[in-house]
Structures are given as structure tokens and as C-alpha cells.
Design an enzyme around this catalytic site. Structure first.
Site, PDB file in Angstrom:
ATOM      1  N   GLN A 179       0.837  -1.202   0.000  1.00 36.03           N
ATOM      2  CA  GLN A 179       0.000   0.000   0.000  1.00 36.03           C
ATOM      3  C   GLN A 179       0.870   1.249   0.000  1.00 36.03           C
ATOM      4  O   GLN A 179       1.986   1.254   0.514  1.00 36.03           O
ATOM      5  CB  GLN A 179      -0.983  -0.002   1.190  1.00 36.03           C
ATOM      6  N   LEU A 197       0.678   3.706   1.734  1.00 37.86           N
ATOM      7  CA  LEU A 197       1.011   4.104   3.091  1.00 37.86           C
ATOM      8  C   LEU A 197       2.440   3.707   3.436  1.00 37.86           C
ATOM      9  O   LEU A 197       3.235   4.515   3.932  1.00 37.86           O
ATOM     10  CB  LEU A 197       0.043   3.429   4.070  1.00 37.86           C
ATOM     11  N   ASN A 198       2.803   2.455   3.174  1.00 37.38           N
ATOM     12  CA  ASN A 198       4.146   1.995   3.531  1.00 37.38           C
ATOM     13  C   ASN A 198       5.207   2.608   2.602  1.00 37.38           C
ATOM     14  O   ASN A 198       6.318   2.887   3.031  1.00 37.38           O
ATOM     15  CB  ASN A 198       4.215   0.469   3.482  1.00 37.38           C
ATOM     16  N   HIS A 236      -3.287   7.939   6.777  1.00 34.87           N
ATOM     17  CA  HIS A 236      -2.610   7.539   5.539  1.00 34.87           C
ATOM     18  C   HIS A 236      -2.107   8.760   4.785  1.00 34.87           C
ATOM     19  O   HIS A 236      -0.965   8.829   4.344  1.00 34.87           O
ATOM     20  CB  HIS A 236      -3.569   6.767   4.622  1.00 34.87           C
ATOM     21  N   TYR A 283      -3.781   4.797  19.500  1.00 36.71           N
ATOM     22  CA  TYR A 283      -2.926   3.879  18.736  1.00 36.71           C
ATOM     23  C   TYR A 283      -2.537   4.504  17.402  1.00 36.71           C
ATOM     24  O   TYR A 283      -1.366   4.486  17.013  1.00 36.71           O
ATOM     25  CB  TYR A 283      -3.653   2.551  18.507  1.00 36.71           C
ATOM     26  N   TYR A 284      -3.511   5.081  16.710  1.00 35.56           N
ATOM     27  CA  TYR A 284      -3.194   5.740  15.435  1.00 35.56           C
ATOM     28  C   TYR A 284      -2.538   7.097  15.645  1.00 35.56           C
ATOM     29  O   TYR A 284      -1.759   7.544  14.812  1.00 35.56           O
ATOM     30  CB  TYR A 284      -4.424   5.801  14.531  1.00 35.56           C
ATOM     31  N   HIS A 323     -11.252   4.158  11.564  1.00 35.73           N
ATOM     32  CA  HIS A 323     -10.845   3.228  12.618  1.00 35.73           C
ATOM     33  C   HIS A 323     -11.742   3.307  13.851  1.00 35.73           C
ATOM     34  O   HIS A 323     -11.431   2.718  14.880  1.00 35.73           O
ATOM     35  CB  HIS A 323      -9.380   3.444  12.989  1.00 35.73           C
ATOM     36  N   HIS A 341     -14.968   2.857  16.442  1.00 39.17           N
ATOM     37  CA  HIS A 341     -15.871   1.788  16.875  1.00 39.17           C
ATOM     38  C   HIS A 341     -17.223   2.394  17.255  1.00 39.17           C
ATOM     39  O   HIS A 341     -17.306   3.578  17.583  1.00 39.17           O
ATOM     40  CB  HIS A 341     -15.269   1.043  18.073  1.00 39.17           C
ATOM     41  N   ARG A 394      -6.605  -8.030  14.928  1.00 34.81           N
ATOM     42  CA  ARG A 394      -5.531  -7.936  13.948  1.00 34.81           C
ATOM     43  C   ARG A 394      -4.248  -8.322  14.653  1.00 34.81           C
ATOM     44  O   ARG A 394      -4.086  -8.051  15.852  1.00 34.81           O
ATOM     45  CB  ARG A 394      -5.429  -6.489  13.449  1.00 34.81           C
ATOM     46  N   HIS A 406     -18.379  -3.727  23.483  1.00 37.06           N
ATOM     47  CA  HIS A 406     -17.981  -2.619  24.359  1.00 37.06           C
ATOM     48  C   HIS A 406     -18.828  -2.554  25.626  1.00 37.06           C
ATOM     49  O   HIS A 406     -19.947  -3.048  25.668  1.00 37.06           O
ATOM     50  CB  HIS A 406     -18.099  -1.303  23.587  1.00 37.06           C
TER      51      HIS A 406
HETATM   52 CA   LIG Z   1     -12.789  -0.452  21.363  1.00 39.08          CA
HETATM   53 MG   LIG Z   2     -13.853  -1.309  20.243  1.00 36.44          MG
END
Ligand SMILES: [Ca+2]
Ligand SMILES: [Mg+2]
Ligand SMILES: [Ca+2]
Ligand SMILES: [Ca+2]
Ligand SMILES: [Mg+2]
Ligand SMILES: [Mg+2]
Ligand SMILES: [Mg+2]
Lengths: 734, 734
Positions: free
Chosen positions: A130, A132-133, A186, A259-260, A413, A415, A438, A464
Site C-alpha cells: 500500500q 502508506l508503507n 494515511h 494507537y493511530y 478506525h 468503533h 488484527r 464494548h
Molecule cells: Ca474499542
Molecule cells: Mg472497540
């Protein structure tokens, strides 16, 4: 190998991107007397010398993120960047030769490459599967190129720029507008990749694209990427500056989650440093009231006691401020953000620094003993470009940390988890958020990419700790709908360290249903540890089934209600994530307070919840319909209630401990003897908490008026309560 | 409070049991200059001062082991012992007063007590629900009494001895012969309790009972206790000396396993120390060739890299050499066992010492820097009083530890697990033994006692990593039968650190079926880490179903065979432990080698096993038929084969790692490309191992002749192999 003659030294020359001529001189003058820098330099030298000994390998691209060619090319760009820095700092030509030779190998390969053979990405790269990389690659190699720029002959530079860097930059921008012209992590990488190489080459046209995006992209509004995120939103500004404007709130919260944010911090900050050096007139660190520097502080605050990021949205657990991106972030924030001594304590834990001016500043600060502990306190971070799209609150008291999410969707990303929470004690998960499905970079698991259970399980509401109405996810799990909405803060107050509290509303997740959830963490001397009050008022136009799960971790000790384990296990439902839960047991309340205790990592926990006699108390576990064993097997207690308007009110206690060496079990029982809703209507909710020593406390909540100045009078059972502000916690007899 | 006058000091006087007059003088002369002793003393003083401030509480006995009165009385005896020592070392009278007053409270209470109201035990105590805990109480309080003996008036001693100690000793002996007159850890405590107080009181009659048991007990042979253990075995010697003779093998292995050995070490060693002081003529530390001191070494060797004991038989995981019993054991073994400097390194980790002569010796040794690392190597420990009833082998190579059990039944705490194994890496379980089903001292869980699943699950063969024939446990799970038999060592060899190997036979678990299992841990330069060969030959008079489970821990990465997860879960079977396993998935081999990989705590593991096309490969998980959630939910891969004679041959590899911070995945695949049985008959088995670099090795095994001197010649596929001794590992081309 060719010897190049570029002896003139000037501040206008190279390196000027991350390392600078003046910075290099300063580093050299300090070498040998700055322990953490010297150590990082030594480790780096050993790594790179070993790689040089192994020789250059630039394989023909073939694999997904877990495979050999992917790992090799990733390693290559990380090494190139370091080898460039070593050349500048150590002045050993072998590093320059290595960088040049590898770049030349890429210059030879690149023009021959078709798009990558793996077809899964909406924006396939050439070196990687991709764009991105590929962008990662260019962000790092631009730095390497800058470090050997003056050492190279003009001819060599000509080859590299025309055969490699410019076509590469064009490919990830003009040829992939669906990748480059977005607001998304990205695109940030893409923008920064083009921007970094533009700064090295002094290429204004590319820099303009990097900062402000492509003028035309011929993209259709509503297009989506392979994660389901929007590619084009009508009227959306693009380019690097838009990617600072949009996803960061004024508090520095990044809408995709920590995380992102961690992943994105590197391009944001490394490019900011480069712009600061090459284009100081842009005053990038002051942009949007210094949001890039604020974001480092926000990110550190979104980690548990071990420095591990809360896995909001798609987040792989275990990622922490020990990552290389956070070394960059912390060093840059320290150097360009006013030398906050608390950042030095994080840098000290990281035990390595950038091999540049920022890293030098950190190393000197640590050497001079300027570090102070980074004290994480309770914090409320707004979401949205203007800080008005909900947010994330973290309540902290002693070793407990409660994370409450009432934010926007969080882009692709995100939820479907409005008003969800998770709870930590001393860095360990107590009530978990599942995180993503993942195994990043593990080839055996779907090439290291997102697995299908990420959509069918991890993103769904039932995954959740929040309310699910009629077994349907918030916004029916529709990204288009979720993206339009966010929860609203009702109030947040951490001024009183005895009662820290956050409250937020959600009115769009289920049209016709309003949810108001309040978490208080109460430090009360009558209890061994602070305890948590969780009060969730749900009012609806219709009667519904409400499920409220608690994804506790650990082993069940005791329940005060009757339950029956099932002789055969079936999934709890058919869709919206329910298909992934095994129904293990089901029970009915035995009294108006249901108690459920468990043991986790040596601590006892109890949920005491106010039950209706008709509630179902379901014990479930993840792992159903999981053909490749992609899910962990982890438990949940689900409170199921059929009602139109109701209040879920619970106390969560951490109490006592068990030591398997001494075999002593201490304070193994809850201290709550009676929990009652003593008042509930649109305007007020009042909860009464009686403990085992017969002391009775009340928590009074104003459900509509969040003003700190408003005075309230409420009569409950012949007793008149008077208070000011949206909440009050007191002894009932007071 | 009364001031007592007992100024005469003599070596014949008190204390003389554990502390001695001479020892106390030596301790006092060193105080302040022996860091680990000073620190322990300080901690102890703080604890006891806090308890004294809280006041004395001697409640009327009521609760099981998790409840208040149990915990309080347990705390009392631990405190009494310490307060006594503090009185001697610090010469502060308040400690003597406290000990006296509490003992007097017991002297007042004890004569009023009926047997304990909880009825579960085969030998109910008075202070506690079982005589076992009453005995614990007396072992500790005897020491406290000894410390204040001379300080007390004769009148006070008279009251204590006649109202408390003598009736107490009589109750746990004469009145409970079914408890006292056995070979069992319970009886050891009973014998020692009586012996300790006998030594303090100089009471020969009680001492004789302690050492050699009751002359008459009127017990019937074949009686059982509530754990199912035999109470009386015809012709069995009893008393303390018999309890040294019987359960310890000459190597110091204790037949109940390390968890109970740890528990028993305290009475064995503290009484040995007391006998050494008061009755030196018994030469107790030389008894049975010094077995009590050897047993400390055996016990330390039965712990993983973290010092946690392997949970053989009924063992609660997490118990380790950090327990107070092991502080006693290590200090006494050091002081009375020749000052082994390796024991000092364990004492240093324990970071506390006994407050007596032995503790002083250790503290001085550490202060003087005499400690050396305790290097755990591979070890083979025989079982049985004469060392001829099988044993336990531990193979160690780098960070891997393989525990192979081919021992006797292990008394009433034994499991039906002949030829079972478990595997550890760096102190973490890789392939686990489930351990026991009990939450010691946690009242919510069945009063802290054994739970019914201990019998229905933990003891059953299917709960272990060994062969189950026709879904029936070894010896049909009959204790009477299992107790008559043991496995036999075939050979053990750890001389060659490249190939360490152990092999044992079992012929009684299933009459008509012979099992021969061999484990080799092979350090081969063609592999990243040592790997394990597991070769299990089964020969039977009939065709049977054989199940071979591997209780791996972690998450499945990949299998090379087709499997189907089940849409609904049912138990794997109806009885013998199978009712507690959920059948999650079932598969069939896709080739003659089945591969199964998982990730656990950052390491990758692969089992490569030679499959028959008809094998079933079952993925199962504990937790079925578990009405109180007493079981952990943990996975297993079960190889199921229908055959008469067969060989299960597998390689278990640990390879590579995953770091969630760097997100690098290294060496994620097995290095075995082909595993084959190239020869198998009654006399020989040969396994061929080909790795991914095409190198081919063979392991040759002599199945009958274990002599190290025997020469073997074997022709396989036209190649003649010659070697000496029971095994040979070599390059095939050599
Ligand atoms: Ca979550
Ligand atoms: Mg979640
Ligand atoms: Ca942690
Ligand atoms: Ca362990
Ligand atoms: Mg953590
Ligand atoms: Mg077992
Ligand atoms: Mg361990």
C-alpha cells in the site's frame, strides 16, 4: 567507491532537515559526555555496522506486511535514516557509501516496478502493498538523503532525484489522489513523505502539494477505502495543514484514538521539525495554538500506568510510549515545546533519544538531572477540530484509571461505542475494551492485516462496555451515520480529588432514545480503595431490550444471584457481534442488588448493580463463529433489561488481594451493603450507597443543568437536599 | 502485668528449641551490621508492634479456611512465634507479655471448645476445621512458649501446659489417631506439633509418640480420608521418623510433589533443627543419608526460572521458593548442611531470613559476599522410599524446561498422569499442567477447600499431557490400584548438553498396554533454540482409541490441516474429565506432518507431529460442566488415533518472537520441514528430522536395552547405523 568533495559548510547547506550543520557541530562537541545519547549512538552504530556487514538487499516487492520483502524494505528505510545520521555524527564515510549504494539500488529498481502484486489495498504502492508503507519509506529516506546530500556528486543527486525521489513522490500523490487527498493518517504520511523530500530538494511545487494537497483529484464524494473510511468528503480541505486542522482537537486529542495518534505522531512531528528548520517563517509549532505539541501531552495521558495506550477504536494492545514514534514525539516536544521537565522522565524510561538536536537537548537535560516525574492526573480531552464533538475523559484516583469515551466516530478506525468505558488498576486491565482484531505484521494471521472479525466483532457495540438496544449496534453500525454524530459532554469535574466525575449524553446512536451516563470515582475514607459509581439513565420513546455488558477480566469468585450454566453452548445472537459470543450461563436477580465478584491478577473486584427482578444476568464469552481462532476467549457479564425508561446504577469496587505465595486472602468481600436509586426523573437522579459499616451516602445528579453555579433543591422521602452545581456527594445524615 | 524473675542463664535452659541461648547472644552481638537480618528484624518488629497495638483477638472458632476466625487464629500463631523471637532478641518485655496474654486467652478458651462446627474433615480440629491447622498452631506456639518459658512463673507454665498444651497435644494424637498415625503431610504436622511442645516441656512420653507414633490406634486398614487417601496401610510404620522414611526418596523427592513438599518442609526442618538442638544424639540431619537436607535441593530444582514450583499432583500455581516455608528450608539447609554458597543466592532473592541462628548464618554469608548463583541444571529425581518407584526428570536447555513425570501415585494428592509432561520457557508455562482446582484460603470458593472439579477434572488423565486410552483415566482413576504401581525409568542421560534425554515406561495404567515415552531436548546449531522431541510408543493387546493432548497456552496462529469450528459447543465426552472439555473444532491431517503454531507471551511455538490420515485433531477448551466457574478456560490440541500399536512422534519448537511495541515479528515459522518414523519395532525406534535448510538428522532409540555400554547395529533403508548406548542423535549422512 567515489570520494566526493563538498567541504564548504554553511547553514544554508545540508543537512538542514532534521540534523542541522550547527546541531551536528554541537553534538560532536558533547560526544562522550552525554550518557543516554552516547548509548543510543553506540547501539545504533552496532546495528548499522551489522547491517553493512550483511550487505545490501533490495528485493523485488512481493509480500504482505508479515512477509519477507515487506520486512526487508521496512528494515532498509529504518537503517538508511540511521546510517545517514551516523555519517554526519561520526564522519565515517562508510555510512555515506552505504546510503548511496542502497539508494542507487532503489533508483535502479524503482522505474521497473509495476504496482505491487498484492491487490487488497485501495491505494497499492510499489515497494509495499500500500502507498502508506511507500510513504513511510520516503519519510525516512528523505532524511538519509539530506545527510549525504553534500557528499554526493551532482550527477548522483540527479540520478536519485529523477529516477527515484520525484517519480516516487508523484506516484504517491498525483497518481494516488484517493490516498493523498484525504484527511486520514494515511494521507498524513503521504503528505509528509512528499514534503520531506521536497524540503531536501528545495522543490516548491512538491512542497505546496504536501502542505495543501492536490488542486484537482477527480475523486467522487462518498468513495470509501478498504477499511470503510470515506475518501472524499465534499468541501474538505486536504494536505498536511488540513490533516493538522481536522483530526486534532484543540486539546490535542487525535480523533482516530491513541494507537493511530502514536503512528501519526512521527510524520506530524518530524515534518514539523523539518519545516521549523527549513521554513521557520511558517511557525509550524505555533500552528492552531500549538496543537502539535499539545498532542504529545494528550497522547501520554492516554496511556495506563505502564505507558500502554488505551485501545480506543482500532488499537493493538501493548503499544506504548516506549515505541520509536514516541521517542521522536517526546524529544521534539521537549526541545521545541519549552523544555517540560516531566517529559524528561518519560525519555529516561525510554532510555534512548533521537540522534539529532532534539535528542541532544533531552540527553543534556537528563544528564543535568532536570527530569521530574510525569504525573498523570484526571483529564478531559475534547474531540473535533473545534473541540465541540464530544471527547474522552480519564478519571484517575490512586492506582485506578477509568477511561470514558463520548467522542466522535474517529474516522474509519472508529468503533460504535458511544458512552463506553474501560477500567485499569496499576496498568492492568480490569474491565477491558477488546481493542482490534488484527495481528500487525504477523503473516500467518491474514498477512498481518485487519481480520474480518474486526468488523463483525471489534467495531460492534456489543464488544464494548456500553448499552446495546435491541441487539443492534449504535447507528445500526453504519459509518455514514455514525460519522455525522458525536456524544455531548454534560459535565466534567476533577477539582475535588475525593469525587472526580464525568457525565455525557448520547441521543443519536438510537433515534428516539436518550442515554446519559455518569462515572464518578470516589475516594471515601470508609472504603479501602476508591470505588466507581456508574449511573446510566436511558429514556426512550419505546420499550426496548437493553444490554449492558461488563467485559471483566479474571475468574468468577461469587455471584449473589442464582445462575445456571448451559450444558451446550450456543451463540448469544445472530448478528451485530452477538454471533461471536458464547452464552455460558444465565441467571435472575435474587434481590434488588446483584453482586458479582471476580479475581484478577491478585486483586478482588465486585460489581454491585441495582437489579429489576425481571433482568437477565448473562455470562458470555467471546469466541463463537471464529473459524480461524482470531478472537481471544474472554468473559463478560451482561445485564439484560426490557424497559422504556430505566437507570442502570452500579458500584465497581477493587478490594483486597490474594497472594499465592503467602496464600493470604485479604478483604475478599465488597463493602457495599445496599445500593438504591432514591430519585429519578428527567431533571435529577439520586443514588444512595450504604456500606457494611451502615454509613449511608448519597450522590445527587442534575441531569439537565450542568452549570457550576446553579443551586438545586430536591425533596426525597421527606428530606430536603440543597446543593450547588451539577452533582453532590455527601453523608445522608449531613 | 506481672514481672517475672528468671535471671539464670544456662545452655540447658530456654530457649533451646530453635533459638538457643548461645545463638541469641551471637545475634545480639551482630545486630546493626547484618543488613538482611536487620531488615527482617525491623519488618517483623513493625508487624508485631502493629498487632500489639490492635490488641488480642481469640475468637470462638467458626469458619472454614477462607473465613474470619480461621484467618485470625492463623495470624495469631504466626505472630506468637515472631513475638517470642523479638522478646529474645530485643529483650523488650512487651513481647513476652503479649505472648503470655494471648496464650492465656487460648488456655481459657481451649477447655471450653467442642470439636469445630464445620464437619467436612475426617479429623476435625478445635481451633480450626481440621486437626491439620490445629497442628500448625502448635508448631508455631511451641516456639513462642520456648522463648518466654523462663520469663513465665512456674504457676503460669503450669496453667498453660495443663489447660492448653497437653490437652491440645493429646487431642491431635490420641483422640485423632486417623490423623496422627499415618504417613501423610497431615500426620507430619501432627507429629511435629506434638514433638515440638514435648521438647519444650521435656515430656518424653509425648516425644516418643511424636517420633514413632501411637502404639495402638484401633484403625481399620483401608480407611480413607476426605481427599480419598488411605488412612491405614497394613504394616505401615508411623510417627515422624516413618514420615521421613516413606515419602522421601533417597534423592530427596517428596512423593506428593513440590507444592506439598514445600508445605511439609517447614515441620520437617523446624523439628529437625529442634531435635538437633535438644536431642543431638539422634543425629537427625544425618538420618537416611541426610535426606532432609537433600530434599531442599530437590525442591529448589523443582521450580521454574521464577522459582515457582512445578504443579505436579495437587499444586497451586504461583507457590514458589519465596514462601515462608522455603525461607526456613533454605536457611536451615545452609546452616546445618555445609554452607552451600548457592543457597545464599536464593536467600538473597527471598530478601529475608529466619530470626534465629540459621538466619544469622545466612545473613553473615550474604554480608561477606559468599553467595554464588544457584544453577539449575537438568536433574532426575527418583521416587519411592528406596528410589525404585519411578521419578521425575527435568530437562533444561537455555530458557526451556521440560518436566517429565513417571513417578508413583503420590499419595492422596496424586494425579492419574503417568508419563505426562509440561514445558516452560523462561519461567512461563508453554504447555501446562492444569494444577489443582482449589482457591486456597478464599472463602467464596468452597470455603477455600478442594473443589469437586479437582476430582472430576484435575486428577483425571485427560487433564494431562499424556495418553488416554478409550476415554478412561489411568488405573480407571482408582486410587487403590494406582497406589500399587509406578512407572519405570528406561534411561536418563544429561551428560551431553547437546542431547539431553529421558525415557520411561508404563505398563500398569492400562493392563495389556505398554507405553514408552522419550523426551529429548536437542541443542542443534541449525535451529534458533533447542527443540524438543517427544516420542511415545504404545503397544497393546487390542485396538484402542488413544488421545494425546497438548495443553498449550496462547493463541492459535496457524494450522497446516483443515479444521472446522463447531457452531454449537458440546462436551467432548461424558465422564473421566471429558465432560469438562468443550469441543471447539475438529480437523483431519492434510499431510503426514500436522503442524500447529501458537503465540504466547511474545514467543511463537510449533508442534510438528507425524499424523496418520485417519487421526482426528481436536481443539478443545476447559470449562464445560462447571456450574460454579471453578475452572479456567484454557485450550488444548488433542491428537486422537485408533490403533493397536503406534508411535506418536512430535517436535515442539519455540521460535522467534513478537514485540507489540516495535510490531516486529521475527522467525514466525517452524524450522522443521519433514518428520518421519523411519524404523519402529519392539527393540528400536528411529526418527528422522529434516529442517528447512534440508539438513537431515536421525534419533535412534533402543527400546529395551538401556545399558550405556551396549553396541547396536540397525539397518534402515539400506543404511547401517552403529552406536553405543540407548540412544544416538546424528546427521543422517554421517
Ligand atoms: Ca474499542
Ligand atoms: Mg472497540
Ligand atoms: Ca500493563
Ligand atoms: Ca511459572
Ligand atoms: Mg497496561
Ligand atoms: Mg495434574
Ligand atoms: Mg514463572
Amino acid at each position: 567507491t567515489t570520494k566526493n568533495n563538498n567541504d564548504q559548510v554553511s547553514n544554508q547547506g545540508h543537512p538542514n532537515l532534521i540534523l542541522t550543520k550547527a546541531g551536528v557541530e554541537k553534538i560532536k562537541s558533547q560526544l562522550g559526555s552525554i550518557p543516554i545519547f552516547d548509548k543510543t549512538l553506540q547501539t545504533t552504530k552496532e546495528d548499522i555496522d551489522a547491517e553493512i556487514a550483511l550487505g545490501i538487499d533490495v528485493p523485488i516487492p512481493k509480500d504482505f506486511s508479515g512477509g519477507y520483502t515487506h520486512a526487508r524494505h521496512k528494515r532498509n528505510f529504518l537503517i538508511l535514516q540511521k546510517a545517514g545520521a551516523l555519517f554526519q555524527i561520526l564522519e565515517e564515510e562508510k555510512y555515506a557509501v552505504y546510503v548511496r549504494d542502497m539508494l542507487m539500488a532503489y533508483a535502479k529498481l524503482y522505474p521497473t516496478l509495476p504496482v505491487h502484486p498484492q491487490t487488497r489495498s485501495y491505494a497499492r504502492g510499489k515497494i509495499f502493498w500500500q502507498c502508506l508503507n511507500d510513504s513511510n519509506w520516503l519519510v525516512y529516506t528523505a532524511q538519509a538523503y539530506d545527510c549525504i546530500y553534500e557528499w554526493l556528486s551532482e550527477e548522483e543527486r540527479h540520478v536519485l532525484e529523477n529516477e527515484l525521489f520525484i517519480p516516487f513522490a508523484n506516484f504517491i500523490s498525483e497518481e494516488n489522489p484517493q490516498f493523498f487527498n484525504r484527511v486520514h493518517n494515511h494521507s498524513t504520511w503521504g503528505n509528509v513523505a512528499v514534503g520531506m523530500i521536497a524540503l531536501v530538494m528545495d522543490h516548491d511545487e512538491l512542497l505546496e502539494k504536501a502542505l495543501n494537497g492536490l488542486k484537482t483529484d477527480n475523486l467522487k464524494a462518498g468513495m470509501k477505502d478498504n477499511d470503510g473510511g470515506f475518501i472524499k468528503v465534499e468541501g474538505q480541505k486536504v494536505g498536511f495543514l488540513a490533516n493538522v486542522d481536522e483530526p486534532f482537537s484543540p486539546d490535542g486529542y487525535y480523533t482516530e484514538g491513541p494507537y493511530y495518534q502514536r503512528y501519526a505522531m512521527y510524520p506530524f512531528l518530524i515534518f514539523a521539525e523539518a519545516l521549523h528548520h527549513v521554513k521557520p517563517e511558517l511557525k509550524i509549532f505555533e500552528y492552531k495554538e500549538g496543537v502539535l505539541l499539545k498532542s504529545v501531552n494528550a497522547l501520554i495521558n492516554l496511556s495506563d500506568a505502564d505507558g500502554e495506550f488505551f485501545p480506543l477504536n482500532d488499537g493493538q494492545k501493548g503499544m506504548s510510549y516506549y515505541s520509536r514514534e514516541l521517542v521522536t514525539a517526546v524529544d521534539i516536544a521537549y526541545h521545541f515545546g519549552g523544555n517540560n521537565p516531566e517529559l524528561l522522565s518519560i525519555a529516561k524510561k525510554q532510555d534512548r533519544v533521537l540522534l539529532d538536536d532534539a535528542g541532544l537537548a533531552v540527553a543534556l537535560g537528563i544528564k543535568e538531572g532536570k527530569d521530574k516525574p510525569f504525573e498523570k492526573k484526571s483529564i478531559n480531552l475534547s474531540d473535533g477540530p473545534n473541540g465541540d464533538q464530544g471527547g474522552v475523559g480519564v478519571l484517575r484516583s490512586e492506582d485506578l484509571e477509568l477511561v470514558f469515551k463520548y467522542a466522535g466516530q474517529g474516522l474509519s478506525h472508529g468503533h460504535y461505542d458511544k458512552l463506553s468505558f474501560s477500567l485499569y488498576e496499576d496498568g492492568e486491565e480490569v474491565i477491558q475494551d477488546y481493542g482490534l482484531v488484527r495481528f500487525v505484521n504477523i503473516e500467518q494471521k491474514g498477512g498481518g492485516n485487519y481480520l474480518k472479525e474486526n468488523k463483525t466483532w471489534a467495531k460492534q457495540t456489543i464488544a464494548h462496555n456500553t448499552v446495546i438496544q435491541n441487539e443492534t449496534s449504535h447507528f445500526e453500525g453504519k459509518y455514514e451515520v455514525g460519522s455525522k454524530h458525536h456524544s455531548e459532554l454534560h459535565f466534567y469535574d476533577d477539582i475535588n480529588s475525593q469525587v472526580q466525575i464525568v457525565s455525557a449524553k448520547e441521543t443519536n446512536a438510537y433515534p428516539g432514545t436518550q442515554m446519559l451516563r455518569t462515572f464518578a470515582i470516589i475516594h471515601d475514607k470508609d472504603f479501602e480503595k476508591p470505588f466507581i459509581l456508574d449511573i446510566l439513565q436511558v429514556n426512550s420513546d419505546n420499550e426496548n431490550q437493553y444490554d449492558l455488558p461488563y467485559y471483566y477480566l479474571g475468574q468468577i469468585m461469587k455471584a449473589n444471584f442464582q445462575y445456571t450454566v448451559l450444558p451446550e453452548l450456543k451463540p448469544l445472537g445472530n448478528s451485530n457481534g452477538y454471533q461471536h459470543l458464547w452464552k455460558e450461563a444465565t441467571g435472575k436477580p435474587s434481590s434488588h442488588n446483584s453482586k458479582f465478584s471476580w479475581l484478577n491478577k491478585g486483586n478482588f473486584y465486585t460489581i454491585t448493580t441495582i437489579s429489576d427482578a425481571q433482568d437477565d444476568l448473562i455470562m458470555a464469552r467471546t469466541g463463537a463463529k471464529d473459524p480461524d481462532f482470531n478472537l481471544r476467549r474472554e468473559p463478560s457479564l451482561i445485564i439484560r433489561r426490557h424497559a422504556q425508561n430505566t437507570v442502570f446504577a452500579s458500584v465497581i469496587e477493587s478490594h483486597g488481594n490474594y497472594n499465592p505465595v503467602s496464600e493470604f486472602a485479604v478483604n475478599t468481600y465488597s463493602s457495599i451493603s445496599n445500593l438504591k436509586v432514591i430519585y429519578n426523573d428527567e431533571n435529577y437522579t439520586a443514588i444512595q450507597i450504604e456500606d457494611v459499616s451502615k454509613k449511608v451516602k448519597v450522590l445527587l445528579l442534575a441531569n439537565k443543568d450542568a452549570s457550576k453555579l446553579s443551586e438545586h433543591i430536591l425533596k426525597i422521602e421527606d428530606k430536603e437536599y440543597k446543593w450547588t452545581g451539577p452533582y453532590n456527594y455527601k453523608l445522608k445524615s449531613e
